[in-house]
Design a protein around this motif. Structure first.
Motif, PDB file in Angstrom:
ATOM      1  N   ILE A  44       2.936  -2.617  12.281  1.00  0.00           N
ATOM      2  CA  ILE A  44       1.652  -3.081  11.754  1.00  0.00           C
ATOM      3  C   ILE A  44       1.444  -2.389  10.409  1.00  0.00           C
ATOM      4  O   ILE A  44       1.705  -1.191  10.284  1.00  0.00           O
ATOM      5  CB  ILE A  44       0.507  -2.676  12.712  1.00  0.00           C
ATOM      6  CG1 ILE A  44       0.692  -3.309  14.084  1.00  0.00           C
ATOM      7  CG2 ILE A  44      -0.853  -3.000  12.108  1.00  0.00           C
ATOM      8  CD1 ILE A  44       0.456  -4.796  14.102  1.00  0.00           C
ATOM      9  N   VAL A  45       0.989  -3.150   9.428  1.00  0.00           N
ATOM     10  CA  VAL A  45       0.674  -2.551   8.131  1.00  0.00           C
ATOM     11  C   VAL A  45      -0.763  -2.906   7.799  1.00  0.00           C
ATOM     12  O   VAL A  45      -1.148  -4.072   7.874  1.00  0.00           O
ATOM     13  CB  VAL A  45       1.612  -3.066   7.016  1.00  0.00           C
ATOM     14  CG1 VAL A  45       1.350  -2.309   5.717  1.00  0.00           C
ATOM     15  CG2 VAL A  45       3.074  -2.913   7.415  1.00  0.00           C
ATOM     16  N   THR A  46      -1.553  -1.922   7.468  1.00  0.00           N
ATOM     17  CA  THR A  46      -2.941  -2.207   7.151  1.00  0.00           C
ATOM     18  C   THR A  46      -3.305  -1.600   5.806  1.00  0.00           C
ATOM     19  O   THR A  46      -2.566  -0.781   5.249  1.00  0.00           O
ATOM     20  CB  THR A  46      -3.907  -1.638   8.204  1.00  0.00           C
ATOM     21  OG1 THR A  46      -3.812  -0.206   8.181  1.00  0.00           O
ATOM     22  CG2 THR A  46      -3.575  -2.144   9.587  1.00  0.00           C
ATOM     23  N   GLY A  47      -4.456  -2.023   5.326  1.00  0.00           N
ATOM     24  CA  GLY A  47      -4.984  -1.439   4.101  1.00  0.00           C
ATOM     25  C   GLY A  47      -6.259  -0.705   4.425  1.00  0.00           C
ATOM     26  O   GLY A  47      -6.368  -0.050   5.454  1.00  0.00           O
ATOM     27  N   ILE A  48      -7.220  -0.842   3.559  1.00  0.00           N
ATOM     28  CA  ILE A  48      -8.477  -0.112   3.700  1.00  0.00           C
ATOM     29  C   ILE A  48      -9.598  -1.093   4.043  1.00  0.00           C
ATOM     30  O   ILE A  48      -9.646  -2.181   3.488  1.00  0.00           O
ATOM     31  CB  ILE A  48      -8.818   0.630   2.387  1.00  0.00           C
ATOM     32  CG1 ILE A  48      -7.651   1.555   1.973  1.00  0.00           C
ATOM     33  CG2 ILE A  48     -10.114   1.402   2.525  1.00  0.00           C
ATOM     34  CD1 ILE A  48      -7.341   2.659   2.934  1.00  0.00           C
ATOM     35  N   GLY A  49     -10.457  -0.670   4.927  1.00  0.00           N
ATOM     36  CA  GLY A  49     -11.585  -1.518   5.300  1.00  0.00           C
ATOM     37  C   GLY A  49     -11.730  -1.495   6.804  1.00  0.00           C
ATOM     38  O   GLY A  49     -10.953  -0.844   7.504  1.00  0.00           O
ATOM     39  N   GLY A  65      -1.971   1.942   4.747  1.00  0.00           N
ATOM     40  CA  GLY A  65      -1.660   2.197   3.338  1.00  0.00           C
ATOM     41  C   GLY A  65      -2.883   2.242   2.445  1.00  0.00           C
ATOM     42  O   GLY A  65      -3.986   2.535   2.893  1.00  0.00           O
ATOM     43  N   THR A  66      -2.651   1.921   1.156  1.00  0.00           N
ATOM     44  CA  THR A  66      -3.726   1.956   0.174  1.00  0.00           C
ATOM     45  C   THR A  66      -4.426   0.592   0.098  1.00  0.00           C
ATOM     46  O   THR A  66      -3.907  -0.413   0.576  1.00  0.00           O
ATOM     47  CB  THR A  66      -3.155   2.334  -1.199  1.00  0.00           C
ATOM     48  OG1 THR A  66      -1.895   1.671  -1.390  1.00  0.00           O
ATOM     49  CG2 THR A  66      -2.908   3.832  -1.287  1.00  0.00           C
ATOM     50  N   HIS A  67      -5.585   0.571  -0.535  1.00  0.00           N
ATOM     51  CA  HIS A  67      -6.432  -0.608  -0.545  1.00  0.00           C
ATOM     52  C   HIS A  67      -5.758  -1.764  -1.275  1.00  0.00           C
ATOM     53  O   HIS A  67      -5.446  -1.656  -2.463  1.00  0.00           O
ATOM     54  CB  HIS A  67      -7.753  -0.262  -1.232  1.00  0.00           C
ATOM     55  CG  HIS A  67      -8.864  -1.231  -0.970  1.00  0.00           C
ATOM     56  ND1 HIS A  67      -8.884  -2.101   0.082  1.00  0.00           N
ATOM     57  CD2 HIS A  67     -10.005  -1.454  -1.665  1.00  0.00           C
ATOM     58  CE1 HIS A  67     -10.002  -2.815   0.051  1.00  0.00           C
ATOM     59  NE2 HIS A  67     -10.705  -2.439  -1.008  1.00  0.00           N
ATOM     60  N   GLY A  68      -5.568  -2.853  -0.565  1.00  0.00           N
ATOM     61  CA  GLY A  68      -4.985  -4.034  -1.184  1.00  0.00           C
ATOM     62  C   GLY A  68      -3.475  -4.076  -1.185  1.00  0.00           C
ATOM     63  O   GLY A  68      -2.890  -5.071  -1.625  1.00  0.00           O
ATOM     64  N   PRO A  72       2.693  -5.548  -0.107  1.00  0.00           N
ATOM     65  CA  PRO A  72       3.917  -4.976  -0.688  1.00  0.00           C
ATOM     66  C   PRO A  72       4.608  -3.973   0.240  1.00  0.00           C
ATOM     67  O   PRO A  72       5.836  -3.968   0.336  1.00  0.00           O
ATOM     68  CB  PRO A  72       3.423  -4.259  -1.959  1.00  0.00           C
ATOM     69  CG  PRO A  72       2.101  -4.823  -2.262  1.00  0.00           C
ATOM     70  CD  PRO A  72       1.539  -5.358  -0.990  1.00  0.00           C
ATOM     71  N   ILE A  73       3.836  -3.152   0.932  1.00  0.00           N
ATOM     72  CA  ILE A  73       4.446  -2.201   1.869  1.00  0.00           C
ATOM     73  C   ILE A  73       5.163  -2.974   2.966  1.00  0.00           C
ATOM     74  O   ILE A  73       6.325  -2.682   3.318  1.00  0.00           O
ATOM     75  CB  ILE A  73       3.380  -1.256   2.462  1.00  0.00           C
ATOM     76  CG1 ILE A  73       2.771  -0.368   1.356  1.00  0.00           C
ATOM     77  CG2 ILE A  73       3.965  -0.399   3.582  1.00  0.00           C
ATOM     78  CD1 ILE A  73       1.558   0.443   1.798  1.00  0.00           C
ATOM     79  N   ALA A  74       4.496  -3.994   3.497  1.00  0.00           N
ATOM     80  CA  ALA A  74       5.100  -4.823   4.543  1.00  0.00           C
ATOM     81  C   ALA A  74       6.356  -5.511   4.022  1.00  0.00           C
ATOM     82  O   ALA A  74       7.357  -5.635   4.749  1.00  0.00           O
ATOM     83  CB  ALA A  74       4.093  -5.870   5.031  1.00  0.00           C
ATOM     84  N   ALA A  88       0.727  -7.747   8.784  1.00  0.00           N
ATOM     85  CA  ALA A  88      -0.251  -7.073   7.929  1.00  0.00           C
ATOM     86  C   ALA A  88      -1.652  -7.468   8.382  1.00  0.00           C
ATOM     87  O   ALA A  88      -1.969  -8.659   8.456  1.00  0.00           O
ATOM     88  CB  ALA A  88      -0.021  -7.458   6.471  1.00  0.00           C
ATOM     89  N   LEU A  89      -2.474  -6.484   8.708  1.00  0.00           N
ATOM     90  CA  LEU A  89      -3.847  -6.735   9.141  1.00  0.00           C
ATOM     91  C   LEU A  89      -4.787  -6.314   8.018  1.00  0.00           C
ATOM     92  O   LEU A  89      -4.795  -5.140   7.627  1.00  0.00           O
ATOM     93  CB  LEU A  89      -4.160  -5.927  10.404  1.00  0.00           C
ATOM     94  CG  LEU A  89      -3.245  -6.176  11.596  1.00  0.00           C
ATOM     95  CD1 LEU A  89      -3.641  -5.287  12.765  1.00  0.00           C
ATOM     96  CD2 LEU A  89      -3.254  -7.643  12.005  1.00  0.00           C
TER      97      LEU A  89
END
Lengths: 265, 381
Positions: A44-49, A65-68, A72-74, A88-89
């Motif tokens: 699972i890859v997530t950002g901020i929020g 990861g970082t916001h937004g 790219p990480i995924a 990616a969530l």
């Protein structure tokens, strides 16, 4: 069982009472269970929020990861290990506001990542500010006199960018959300599933939809009244990045190119 | 540390040697965005990585590039990217993620003249402080500066080794001159691919941020038998977020301590070039990157001219090698720093030598510091 993917020791969910995000998380984990995914082979890859904190509750591999920048990480994970299931969530802010450019290119590149976006039409975690999906005239913490901007149709953006599987549901239609996520996971290439969600504490309260029930009824009525298109919107998969890049590897290995110099000018 | 042994000889530009050094380290993933004067690295990576089963990804910007590098590294890749000043600026937030989440990777910055778009095709060395402090918060970067094509090869290989050993990004700061000039390089045949040191415990008991005495927690890889959680938020040894002040303090300090523990090894990454000068004034010039080349030539032309010039070529600029500065600067009659910026290393040298006047040879006009600049500076003292 969907429960096997849940980090029960992290419960209760930190989301507000009436928030739709828990429903989307449930739909995701039921889809995982239906498909019998191995947690070792899932990332699972997530950002901020708010929805970006869903990784706190899932016991597969995860990167917060970082916001937004979840996509790219995924993309890096999936490109290096294409056999893994990478999801990616993201919220609407993380995916399509700050992350808009990465959404376009993940779809264009057709990397086999599934993007699940909880769209509650504002930035909930930071106090209900406007996002790219806040409809015009709506009240938010940064549009107290009504939003002067127009909203973005995320599914249209994903489709225009070349995504082969695009679907939309709402937190009222939880069973449908689960089925769409499962279908997306079974489809080659970049998948995009948007689930319209509820933020009763901010967006709802600012716009006269302050009870979770009222927000659910809003989504029910929007779909029933044909104001909101849901279901599978695009089902046109094409060869994903892994397949295309395998062909590149074959060509490179067979070319006999042992050059150590950069391309000729 | 590793002085290349003679082997087959190639005639490469610095950027090519960086790719070759990366391949020698087992690099199998590159995600980047073209930018002058680093684009040759991307182009060569695009050719060579797929031939060895690796992956080249051209990302939509530098933010995505370092993001993809982080993802691939967590999935087990030896991952790197290359850029120049403007792209390096874009990477800072995700570099912070890599420091905080302790993700091994190598980032090459082939510096050009700034600020901003600046002189895009001309050399500069103005990113030294950005490499140190570009990301928010307290980090202790490791920054290697090659001044020859051979060092581009060897220091890039070393960067991959250090990135896995320290579980962090390692920065290689080259510049347009070293990146684009060609010279003969004897290839070190003994450099081995870098392997990740996996945890030895059972998957059930693996804690991704539990470190031993060296301060570095073993890192597994997604898709292995180990399942783990990584975050840029403050976290404890389980990798899950926490706001506990004691945990936060320990983590922040350990991020610095793990580098401090090998500070002595890193400061050995320097070379000293001495000229004969009889009993003349002892002049020590500290420099790095392309500027070293001018210092060496200028210094050798000054030999026998009534002064004894010692050129100290710094190959690891961060952590700043205070001990090297003090060793060669304390007893000198004159201390100078030559760099293509307005004093980024000079100020650190002043800090390391309290009470000592440090002269600077600085150019920020997009032109290289020349041997003549060094000679004029010394004669003008």
């Amino acid at each position: 069982m969907a429960r096997e993917y849940l980090l029960t020791q992290s419960l209760p969910l930190f989301w507000c009472p009436g928030c739709g995000n828990g429903i989307i998380l449930g739909a995701l984990l039921r889809a995982f269970s239906d498909l019998g995914l191995a947690r070792e082979q899932t990332v699972i890859v997530t950002g901020i929020g708010c929805f970006g904190k869903a990784d706190d509750y899932i016991n597969t591999n995860a990167v917060h990861g970082t916001h937004g920048r979840a996509l790219p990480i995924a993309t890096g994970i999936k490109a290096h290990r294409p056999e893994l299931t990478v999801v990616a969530l993201m919220g609407d802010g993380d995916c399509a506001t700050i992350g808009g450019n990465h959404l376009i290119h993940a779809a264009r590149r057709n990397v086999g990542v599934l993007a699940v976006v909880a769209n509650n039409q504002n930035y909930g975690m930071t106090g209900g500010q406007a996002s790219a999906t806040t409809p015009d005239h709506k009240i938010t913490a940064t549009s107290p006199y009504g939003n002067p901007e127009y909203e973005l149709d995320l599914c249209a953006v994903a489709e225009a960018a070349g995504a082969g599987f695009v679907a939309r549901s709402t937190v009222y239609h939880a069973r449908q959300a689960e089925k769409l996520i499962k279908r997306a996971l079974e489809t080659e290439g970049f998948g995009f599933v948007e689930v319209m969600s509820s933020c009763p504490v901010y967006y709802g309260r600012f716009n006269k939809l302050s009870s979770p029930t009222a927000m659910m009824e809003h989504w029910r009525d929007a779909v029933a009244g044909d104001e909101l298109r849901t279901g599978i919107l695009v089902d046109n998969p094409r060869a994903d990045f892994a397949r295309r890049y395998d062909a590149v590897r074959t060509a490179a290995a067979g070319s006999g190119d042992v050059s150590t110099t950069a391309s000729t000018r | 540390m590793v002085i290349p042994m003679p082997g087959p000889v190639e005639f490469w530009m610095g950027n090519e040697a960086i790719v070759a050094g990366a391949l020698a380290a087992g690099a199998n993933f590159y995600a980047g965005y073209p930018i002058t004067p680093s684009s040759e690295i991307a182009e060569l990576a695009a050719r060579r990585l797929p031939a060895h089963g690796g992956t080249y990804l051209q990302m939509e910007d530098e933010i995505a590039s370092i993001g993809a590098v982080i993802g691939a590294s967590l999935a087990g890749a030896r991952a790197f990217t290359a850029t120049s000043g403007p792209g390096f600026s874009l990477m800072q937030e995700n570099l912070g993620l890599a420091y905080m989440a302790e993700v091994p990777c190598v980032v090459v910055d082939v510096q050009r003249s700034g600020p901003s778009t600046g002189l895009a095709t001309r050399p500069g060395q103005g990113d030294i402080m950005q490499a140190r402090w570009g990301t928010h918060g307290d980090v202790q970067p490791v920054v290697l500066c090659p001044s020859t094509v051979e060092q581009c090869y060897g220091l890039t290989h070393l960067a991959f080794h250090l990135s896995e050993r320290l579980r962090m990004p390692i920065l290689v700061l080259s510049d347009e001159i070293v990146g684009h000039l060609r010279e003969g390089i004897a290839i070190d045949q003994d450099l081995q691919p870098v392997e990740r040191k996996f945890p030895s415990c059972s998957p059930a008991s693996y804690k991704p941020y539990q470190a031993g005495p060296d301060g570095v927690p073993p890192l597994a890889a997604f898709g292995s038998e180990y399942v783990f959680h990584v975050t840029g938020s403050m976290h404890d040894y389980t990798g899950f977020p926490t706001a506990d002040p004691q945990v936060a303090a320990r983590k922040n300090r350990r991020l610095l301590d793990k580098v401090e523990l090998i500070r002595g090894e890193l400061s050995e990454l320097h070379r000293v070039h001495e000229t004969d000068g009889g009993n003349g004034r002892r002049i020590t010039i500290f420099s790095y990157g392309a500027s070293v080349r001018a210092c060496r030539e200028g210094g050798s032309r000054l030999s026998g001219g009534g002064c004894r010039v010692t050129i100290v070529e710094l190959q690891c600029v961060w952590p700043f090698p205070d001990d090297v500065i003090q060793k060669y600067g304390s007893d000198a009659d004159v201390v100078m720093v030559a760099e293509m910026n307005l004093g980024q290393v000079r100020r650190e040298t002043e800090r390391a030598l309290p009470g000592v006047r440090v002269h600077g040879v600085h150019r920020v006009d997009g032109e290289p510091i020349t041997p003549g600049d060094i000679i004029s500076a010394v004669r003008g003292l």
